[in-house]
Design a protein around this motif. Sequence first.
Motif, PDB file in Angstrom:
ATOM      1  N   GLU A 253       0.828  -1.212   0.000  1.00  0.00           N
ATOM      2  CA  GLU A 253       0.000   0.000   0.000  1.00  0.00           C
ATOM      3  C   GLU A 253       0.860   1.259   0.000  1.00  0.00           C
ATOM      4  OE1 GLU A 253      -3.478   2.201  -0.129  1.00  0.00           O
ATOM      5  OE2 GLU A 253      -3.324   0.008  -0.194  1.00  0.00           O
ATOM      6  N   ILE A 254       2.064   1.175   0.590  1.00  0.00           N
ATOM      7  CA  ILE A 254       2.918   2.361   0.659  1.00  0.00           C
ATOM      8  C   ILE A 254       3.429   2.784  -0.703  1.00  0.00           C
ATOM      9  CG2 ILE A 254       3.622   1.903   3.036  1.00  0.00           C
ATOM     10  CD1 ILE A 254       6.194   0.711   2.026  1.00  0.00           C
ATOM     11  N   PHE A 255       3.296   1.913  -1.715  1.00  0.00           N
ATOM     12  CA  PHE A 255       3.786   2.240  -3.063  1.00  0.00           C
ATOM     13  C   PHE A 255       2.666   2.399  -4.086  1.00  0.00           C
ATOM     14  CE2 PHE A 255       7.048  -0.608  -1.128  1.00  0.00           C
ATOM     15  CZ  PHE A 255       8.059   0.335  -0.990  1.00  0.00           C
ATOM     16  N   LYS A 256       1.419   2.033  -3.729  1.00  0.00           N
ATOM     17  CA  LYS A 256       0.365   1.899  -4.732  1.00  0.00           C
ATOM     18  C   LYS A 256      -0.100   3.218  -5.331  1.00  0.00           C
ATOM     19  CE  LYS A 256      -3.114  -0.801  -3.969  1.00  0.00           C
ATOM     20  NZ  LYS A 256      -4.201  -1.530  -3.281  1.00  0.00           N
ATOM     21  N   LYS A 257      -0.262   4.249  -4.493  1.00  0.00           N
ATOM     22  CA  LYS A 257      -0.882   5.494  -4.955  1.00  0.00           C
ATOM     23  C   LYS A 257       0.103   6.653  -4.860  1.00  0.00           C
ATOM     24  CE  LYS A 257      -5.452   3.883  -3.507  1.00  0.00           C
ATOM     25  NZ  LYS A 257      -6.639   4.143  -2.660  1.00  0.00           N
ATOM     26  N   PRO A 258      -0.047   7.653  -5.734  1.00  0.00           N
ATOM     27  CA  PRO A 258       0.883   8.793  -5.722  1.00  0.00           C
ATOM     28  C   PRO A 258       0.958   9.491  -4.353  1.00  0.00           C
ATOM     29  CG  PRO A 258      -0.419   8.823  -7.722  1.00  0.00           C
ATOM     30  CD  PRO A 258      -0.991   7.735  -6.863  1.00  0.00           C
ATOM     31  N   ARG A 261       2.935   7.383  -1.960  1.00  0.00           N
ATOM     32  CA  ARG A 261       4.372   7.446  -2.262  1.00  0.00           C
ATOM     33  C   ARG A 261       4.967   8.769  -1.805  1.00  0.00           C
ATOM     34  NH1 ARG A 261       2.509   4.843  -7.060  1.00  0.00           N
ATOM     35  NH2 ARG A 261       2.549   6.806  -8.250  1.00  0.00           N
ATOM     36  N   LYS A 262       4.207   9.842  -1.962  1.00  0.00           N
ATOM     37  CA  LYS A 262       4.701  11.145  -1.518  1.00  0.00           C
ATOM     38  C   LYS A 262       4.849  11.183  -0.002  1.00  0.00           C
ATOM     39  CE  LYS A 262       3.678  16.103  -1.624  1.00  0.00           C
ATOM     40  NZ  LYS A 262       2.729  17.162  -2.094  1.00  0.00           N
ATOM     41  N   ARG A 263       3.838  10.670   0.702  1.00  0.00           N
ATOM     42  CA  ARG A 263       3.900  10.647   2.160  1.00  0.00           C
ATOM     43  C   ARG A 263       5.051   9.765   2.631  1.00  0.00           C
ATOM     44  NH1 ARG A 263      -2.294  11.350   4.302  1.00  0.00           N
ATOM     45  NH2 ARG A 263      -1.212  11.637   6.274  1.00  0.00           N
ATOM     46  N   LEU A 264       5.251   8.658   1.929  1.00  0.00           N
ATOM     47  CA  LEU A 264       6.345   7.759   2.294  1.00  0.00           C
ATOM     48  C   LEU A 264       7.693   8.442   2.118  1.00  0.00           C
ATOM     49  CD1 LEU A 264       7.393   4.878   2.996  1.00  0.00           C
ATOM     50  CD2 LEU A 264       7.445   4.447   0.532  1.00  0.00           C
ATOM     51  N   LEU A 265       7.910   9.085   0.983  1.00  0.00           N
ATOM     52  CA  LEU A 265       9.204   9.713   0.715  1.00  0.00           C
ATOM     53  C   LEU A 265       9.492  10.850   1.682  1.00  0.00           C
ATOM     54  CD1 LEU A 265       9.195   9.743  -3.200  1.00  0.00           C
ATOM     55  CD2 LEU A 265      10.680   8.401  -1.707  1.00  0.00           C
ATOM     56  N   VAL A 266       8.475  11.671   1.962  1.00  0.00           N
ATOM     57  CA  VAL A 266       8.678  12.791   2.884  1.00  0.00           C
ATOM     58  C   VAL A 266       8.905  12.269   4.303  1.00  0.00           C
ATOM     59  CG1 VAL A 266       7.616  14.828   3.925  1.00  0.00           C
ATOM     60  CG2 VAL A 266       7.353  14.409   1.479  1.00  0.00           C
ATOM     61  N   ALA A 465      -5.093  16.617   5.485  1.00  0.00           N
ATOM     62  CA  ALA A 465      -5.414  17.770   4.635  1.00  0.00           C
ATOM     63  C   ALA A 465      -4.175  18.327   3.942  1.00  0.00           C
ATOM     64  CB  ALA A 465      -6.090  18.855   5.470  1.00  0.00           C
ATOM     65  N   LEU A 466      -2.988  18.147   4.526  1.00  0.00           N
ATOM     66  CA  LEU A 466      -1.759  18.652   3.917  1.00  0.00           C
ATOM     67  C   LEU A 466      -1.388  17.872   2.672  1.00  0.00           C
ATOM     68  CD1 LEU A 466       0.369  19.072   7.191  1.00  0.00           C
ATOM     69  CD2 LEU A 466      -0.939  20.830   5.973  1.00  0.00           C
ATOM     70  N   PHE A 467      -1.871  16.624   2.568  1.00  0.00           N
ATOM     71  CA  PHE A 467      -1.534  15.771   1.423  1.00  0.00           C
ATOM     72  C   PHE A 467      -2.740  15.465   0.538  1.00  0.00           C
ATOM     73  CE2 PHE A 467       1.789  14.965   4.521  1.00  0.00           C
ATOM     74  CZ  PHE A 467       2.934  14.929   3.739  1.00  0.00           C
ATOM     75  N   GLU A 468      -3.900  15.256   1.177  1.00  0.00           N
ATOM     76  CA  GLU A 468      -5.103  14.897   0.423  1.00  0.00           C
ATOM     77  C   GLU A 468      -5.883  16.120  -0.055  1.00  0.00           C
ATOM     78  OE1 GLU A 468      -5.766  11.659   0.072  1.00  0.00           O
ATOM     79  OE2 GLU A 468      -4.570  10.695   1.641  1.00  0.00           O
ATOM     80  N   GLY A 469      -5.603  17.277   0.543  1.00  0.00           N
ATOM     81  CA  GLY A 469      -6.320  18.483   0.183  1.00  0.00           C
ATOM     82  C   GLY A 469      -7.579  18.718   0.987  1.00  0.00           C
ATOM     83  N   GLU A 470      -7.954  17.758   1.851  1.00  0.00           N
ATOM     84  CA  GLU A 470      -9.150  17.905   2.675  1.00  0.00           C
ATOM     85  C   GLU A 470      -9.044  17.030   3.906  1.00  0.00           C
ATOM     86  OE1 GLU A 470     -12.611  16.469   0.701  1.00  0.00           O
ATOM     87  OE2 GLU A 470     -11.731  14.513   0.235  1.00  0.00           O
ATOM     88  N   LYS A 471      -9.744  17.435   4.949  1.00  0.00           N
ATOM     89  CA  LYS A 471      -9.861  16.628   6.156  1.00  0.00           C
ATOM     90  C   LYS A 471     -11.060  15.700   5.991  1.00  0.00           C
ATOM     91  CE  LYS A 471     -10.771  17.229  11.119  1.00  0.00           C
ATOM     92  NZ  LYS A 471     -10.989  18.220  12.199  1.00  0.00           N
ATOM     93  N   HIS A 472     -10.945  14.481   6.475  1.00  0.00           N
ATOM     94  CA  HIS A 472     -11.983  13.480   6.218  1.00  0.00           C
ATOM     95  C   HIS A 472     -12.988  13.361   7.352  1.00  0.00           C
ATOM     96  CE1 HIS A 472      -9.526  12.578   2.831  1.00  0.00           C
ATOM     97  NE2 HIS A 472      -8.541  12.077   3.543  1.00  0.00           N
ATOM     98  N   SER A 473     -13.135  14.410   8.148  1.00  0.00           N
ATOM     99  CA  SER A 473     -14.112  14.440   9.224  1.00  0.00           C
ATOM    100  C   SER A 473     -14.708  15.837   9.314  1.00  0.00           C
ATOM    101  CB  SER A 473     -13.454  14.054  10.555  1.00  0.00           C
ATOM    102  OG  SER A 473     -14.390  14.058  11.612  1.00  0.00           O
ATOM    103  N   THR A 474     -15.964  15.914   9.766  1.00  0.00           N
ATOM    104  CA  THR A 474     -16.674  17.194   9.798  1.00  0.00           C
ATOM    105  C   THR A 474     -16.465  17.966  11.088  1.00  0.00           C
ATOM    106  OG1 THR A 474     -18.645  16.058  10.644  1.00  0.00           O
ATOM    107  CG2 THR A 474     -18.473  16.344   8.241  1.00  0.00           C
TER     108      THR A 474
END
Length: 515
Positions: A253-258, A261-266, A465-474
């Motif tokens: 999973e750490i390699f599957k999505k862009p 991968r970005k979160r992993l590298l940082v 939100a820093l990586f996905e662009g949004e927070k996943h809770s209201t």
Amino acid sequence: MPAWVPESTFTVSILLLLCSIVQSATGGYDGSMLNGLNILPSYKDYFNLNEATTGLNTASVSIGGLLGPLVSGVLADRLGRRPAIFWGSSLTIVGIIIQTASQNIAMFVVARAILGFGSAISGIAGGVYLSEAFPSRWRAWGVGLLNDFYYVGALIAAGVTLGTGQWQSTWAWRAPSLFQAVFSLLCILTLPFIPESPRWLAHQGYYEEARLSVAQTNSHGNLSDPVVLTIFKEIVDTLKWEKENWHSMSPIEIFKKPVARKRLLVGMSAGPFSCIAGNIIASYYFGLELDTAGITDKNEQLKANVVLNVWCLVCCLVGTHLAAKWGRKPTAMLSQALLSACLFIIGGLSKIYASNPKSASNALVYGNVAVIFLFQGFYSIGWTTLLYLYPSEIMNYSIRANGVAFSSFVLNAFALVFTFIMPIGLGNIGWKMYIINASWDIIILGLIAYYWVETKGKTLEEIDALFEGEKHSTVPDVEKIEKGQKQIDVVAIAEELNAELGPSSAKASGIHIAP
């Protein structure tokens, strides 16, 4: 694993720290102990060491450190954070016992590989566990102190090796080795009195236990506290979003999505950056470093090792304060810039000494040693605190354990190479090693400035939100609730959680969330 958790949140926080900090204390003790042993004639003569076998004996712990991360993430995700810490600590004790009883180089190397394997499992699980269990308002101190205690272990080892260094038997090095098991034993004894990670519990469907864990670590067990409900709602919502978007717990999973991968590298960059910053020279080969500075008396080197660890402990506590108040990224940049400057100065002074050691002044010798001490202090300000803190913050739940494990794998891969080549490099090119190291440190500074993101003041879910662009809770950010800037409707949130979990989930876990 059963748990008998105290009611006081402060007491729980102390126990959380006590359980996890022994992982870094074990590592710090190991580095400082080998530092001392590499100075002791009784150790070097017993194994008849040369430069290559000295590097092998020292670096073999990184062999286990390379293998441990291959299974640690999976163990932490499947068994839970606390069981993974238990099994890792148990393996560490086994390695220490074999190391103490070693009769030859092969036995010593195998023992240190087992020690490194167990330490990697418990260390990775401990870092992930503490980041998930500690309240966000204390997380910088909580996870930062985890690695700060590297120097507590190092200081104890320096004192022990200084005391046993005068013994005229193999127990001069066997006794310090055996004492290393105390930290892992202390960790095992603490585990029954701390709660499991609320993130892991919620992901497994144990919602009642997850909410109780949040309450125990944030509000003295008060299940209806607004902060507790807000944190719990963030956890439930974010984990639900990850499952709905096909985020699995598989290591791939750490390699599957862009974004992954970005979160992993940082996140993982903290490991290799800290490893190649130049600290390995003083962590394991302080005696050789002092030789290049002109201090060759072995007893004086042992005393300098003790003073160095006291100085580094003070500096890493200052660094933890900076990371909590100033931020992770500025602290890392400050530390890296100062490290580069120190390495250039050390290299220059060592060159002057090497060109004419017989006529070198005391000012030159002690000036070089002073800069070496400054270097270690500046390293402690940044990397000692951030090494465990930053990776676990950057990665989301689905990749956190495996991502931190991968970061540890890369760190140990670098460490394995550098601990082996450093004595050879210092022996062959001397002062030039410092100049080379300083040059790549400047490149690392640029990478931090461009790629790192700031995580101060955010829960693990809010960092999305820093990586996905949004927070996943209201719900509002937890920090705003704690400061009184925002309020929540406790009854409405409780009803929303009941509806969100669904009747089947609530029944399965025995939960009914009432305000």
